[in-house]
Design an enzyme around this catalytic site. Structure first.
Site, short mmCIF file in Angstrom:
data_model
loop_
_atom_site.label_atom_id
_atom_site.label_comp_id
_atom_site.label_asym_id
_atom_site.label_seq_id
_atom_site.Cartn_x
_atom_site.Cartn_y
_atom_site.Cartn_z
N THR A 185 7.59 5.70 16.03
CA THR A 185 6.74 4.99 15.07
C THR A 185 5.38 4.82 15.73
OG1 THR A 185 7.30 2.82 15.90
CG2 THR A 185 8.68 3.69 14.15
N GLU A 330 12.16 4.05 10.61
CA GLU A 330 13.46 3.51 11.02
C GLU A 330 14.52 3.65 9.94
OE1 GLU A 330 10.53 2.19 11.40
OE2 GLU A 330 10.36 1.01 13.25
N LYS A 439 -3.37 -15.99 5.72
CA LYS A 439 -2.91 -17.36 5.52
C LYS A 439 -4.11 -18.26 5.25
CE LYS A 439 1.59 -18.46 7.06
NZ LYS A 439 2.51 -18.91 8.08
P1 ADP Z 1 4.19 4.06 10.84
O1 ADP Z 1 4.59 2.63 11.06
O2 ADP Z 1 4.48 4.96 11.98
O3 ADP Z 1 2.84 4.21 10.24
P2 ADP Z 1 6.14 4.20 8.74
O4 ADP Z 1 6.10 5.16 7.63
O5 ADP Z 1 7.41 4.01 9.42
O6 ADP Z 1 5.07 4.70 9.71
O7 ADP Z 1 5.59 2.81 8.21
C1 ADP Z 1 6.44 1.99 7.47
C2 ADP Z 1 5.65 0.88 6.84
O8 ADP Z 1 4.73 1.40 5.90
C3 ADP Z 1 6.50 -0.06 6.04
O9 ADP Z 1 7.13 -1.01 6.84
C4 ADP Z 1 5.48 -0.67 5.09
O10 ADP Z 1 4.74 -1.71 5.70
C5 ADP Z 1 4.53 0.46 4.84
N1 ADP Z 1 4.85 1.10 3.56
C6 ADP Z 1 5.57 2.22 3.35
N2 ADP Z 1 5.65 2.50 2.03
C7 ADP Z 1 4.96 1.53 1.39
C8 ADP Z 1 4.69 1.24 0.01
N3 ADP Z 1 5.11 2.03 -0.98
N4 ADP Z 1 3.97 0.14 -0.25
C9 ADP Z 1 3.52 -0.67 0.73
N5 ADP Z 1 3.75 -0.45 2.02
C10 ADP Z 1 4.46 0.64 2.36
#
Ligand code: ADP
Length: 543
Positions: A185, A330, A439
């Site tokens: 990640t 994950e 916040k």
């Molecule tokens: P990285 O953290 O490596 O950029 P990830 O794809 O694993 O890649 O990131 C996951 C995060 O992306 C999620 O926990 C969320 O915060 C955000 N995310 C993914 N899809 C959406 C969505 N449709 N709307 C809002 N946030 C999203």
């Protein structure tokens, strides 16, 4: 007493064998890194995957060892995945958008033994090769004629590497729980953390995700995965397309609006998937060129929140259904999909959009719950915020080498780091990443909701909302916006546009226009950078 059914291990190379046997002539079309379009079939790809396995075996790669890829979405990249996994090693996708030192750090941490790379990344390889003594061989995903002339001694062209084999290689008999893929990640806090997929988790995710109420991919589809294979398994598409026999169109290095539009048109793509920034580029190109999307039926938008205006434009202007998706590296990575429940299509369109803009309902095999500050489970009333926790067979139970253990609790729940609500119908809405929540006076403001509204203003291309220090309220929202080329708007125009659509106390205290907003390696707005850049920003009325 156990059931009397066969123990048929769920192994990803069984997918490519199935495709080779039953969908042999279905195509994988690639915009090659060398330039021209390249066409192959599942039949050929499966044979070449075995040649990859044979060559790695000859090199002495053992089961469980990591083999890295630094590559775009191409047929060759796909061959390496199946070849690596089928000989019992672990494909490790590295995001080439990271800095060279981050790439070197990740490759060392993973103890990669081989690295396949696209020639677009030759300069990176030249820079880091000496720091990676554990890597036996660097393999340029090209032929001898295009092999880069660099001073890396253990370098070979992919076509030469696999040429010696005849493809007569028996896939290894593995436990379905064996490690199959590794993806780090982006590690916005601390070092990147490795997510280690198993064969079983990859197959289960693909089985569930292809379902009719999920991505609904069938053998009649032509799928364009724009989401990179290095971004969380290309959201499962590299497995589920061959599983059902859908054609694949691989975009290579060119992800701009014009290039994507060309592929959608010439290859008659019916289904595609990418993050919102890619769609922003495509929609701007369509608007400027007047082109339409006659073949495309479905588009998956995920990785960041899909703005309401983007969903509406795809659906009403271009007749393309949007599936809003949420997930994480994950989670293999799909968690929820925003398909409509039975009867919802009868609702007036604006009400349907209310659901589509939510992040969606969980797939089978994804348990969700919301947890309050004291650890108590929060109601599923569509209003109460909580930290989102998840559990399921395609969800990580730990990170590679035991990092980040605090995200996993003793009951097996993984803390996503997202703040969300869940409604009575099972739809989940992401409020924010916990670290991005604003916040104000002890109450939370959703930056995502304000950003979504801001980009529905006709002059706004992209928007980010961050919390800025305020002496009385602790934090107040600041809206940072990029205008569309040739369009104008003032601070007041934007604030008037928001007014009446969100609670008064959510209205940003100020609007700043910038030329561009930086994105992370996975296409998300870099809020950390924005917070740093605007750390000393004085809001109006603050002394
Ligand atoms: P990285 O953290 O490596 O950029 P990830 O794809 O694993 O890649 O990131 C996951 C995060 O992306 C999620 O926990 C969320 O915060 C955000 N995310 C993914 N899809 C959406 C969505 N449709 N709307 C809002 N946030 C999203």
């Amino acid at each position: 007493m156990f059931g009397l059914m066969q123990d048929w291990p769920l192994l990803v190379h069984k997918i490519i064998d199935h495709a080779a046997l039953y969908h042999a002539r279905r195509e994988i079309v690639t915009r090659s890194v060398e330039g021209p379009m390249a066409r192959t079939t599942y039949g050929e790809l499966a044979l070449r995957a075995r040649k990859v396995a044979q060559a790695l075996d000859r090199l002495g790669i053992k089961e469980g060892e990591r083999v890295a890829t630094l590559a775009w979405n191409t047929a060759r990249h796909l061959e390496t995945w199946y070849g690596i996994a089928g000989m019992g090693a672990v494909y490790h996708t590295i995001n080439p958008r990271l800095f060279p030192e981050q790439i070197a750090w990740i490759a060392s941490h993973a103890e990669d033994r081989v690295l396949f790379f696209d020639t677009s990344f030759t300069a990176v390889i030249e820079q880091i090769a000496a720091q990676l003594p554990a890597i036996k061989l660097f393999i340029a995903l090209t032929d001898r004629a295009h092999l880069p002339q660099i001073s890396v001694p253990n370098l070979v062209a992919y076509e030469d590497f696999i040429a010696a084999g005849d493809g007569d290689f028996a896939w290894r008999e593995l436990d379905e729980r064996a490690a199959c893929g590794l993806c780090y990640t982006s590690g916005t806090t601390g070092n990147p953390k490795g997510v280690l997929y198993s064969h079983r988790s990859n197959v289960l995710l693909s089985l569930v995700a292809s379902g009719g109420d999920a991505l609904g991919v069938t053998g009649r589809d032509t799928v364009l995965p724009i989401v990179p294979m290095f971004h969380a398994n290309a959201w499962g598409l590299a497995f589920l397309a061959p599983m059902v026999g859908a054609n694949l169109v691989m975009p290579g290095a060119k992800l701009d609006g014009n290039s994507i539009c060309e592929l959608l048109e010439t290859e008659r793509v019916t289904m595609t998937a990418a993050v919102p920034t890619v769609w922003l580029g495509l929609l701007q190109f369509l608007e400027a060129s007047g082109k339409k999307l006659p073949h495309l039926k479905r588009v998956v938008i995920g990785g960041s929140a899909a703005p309401r205006s983007m969903i509406e434009t795809f659906e009403t202007k271009y007749g393309v259904e949007v599936i809003h998706a949420w997930g994480m590296t994950e989670m293999s990575p799909l968690g929820t999909l925003g398909t409509l429940k039975p009867g919802f299509e009868e609702l007036p369109y604006p009400r349907q959009l209310d659901y589509k803009v939510k992040q969606g309902r969980p797939l089978f095999g994804v348990e969700l719950k919301l947890v309050g500050d004291g650890g108590q489970e929060q109601p599923r009333d569509g209003k109460t915020f909580g930290r989102l926790k998840v559990r399921g067979p395609a969800i990580a139970k730990g990170y590679f080498r035991g990092e980040g253990a605090s995200a996993f609790d003793e009951e097996g729940w993984f803390d996503t780091g997202d703040v969300a609500t869940l409604d009575e119908d099972g739809y989940m809405t992401i409020t924010d990443r916990a670290k991005d929540v604003i916040k104000s006076g002890g109450e939370w403001i959703s930056s995502i909701e304000i950003e979504n509204l801001a980009v529905s203003h006709p002059a706004v291309a992209e928007a980010a909302v961050i919390g800025v220090h305020h002496p009385k309220w602790d934090e107040r929202p600041l809206l940072i916006a990029v205008l569309k080329p040739g369009k104008a708007a003032t601070r007041e125009d934007i604030l008037n546009h928001l007014s009446g659509k969100i609670a008064k106390w959510w209205i940003p205290d100020d609007v700043v226009f910038v030329n561009s907003i930086a994105h992370t390696a996975t296409g998300k707005i870099q809020k950390l950078e924005l917070r740093k850049a605007f750390a000393d920003y004085r809001l109006p009325g603050v002394a």
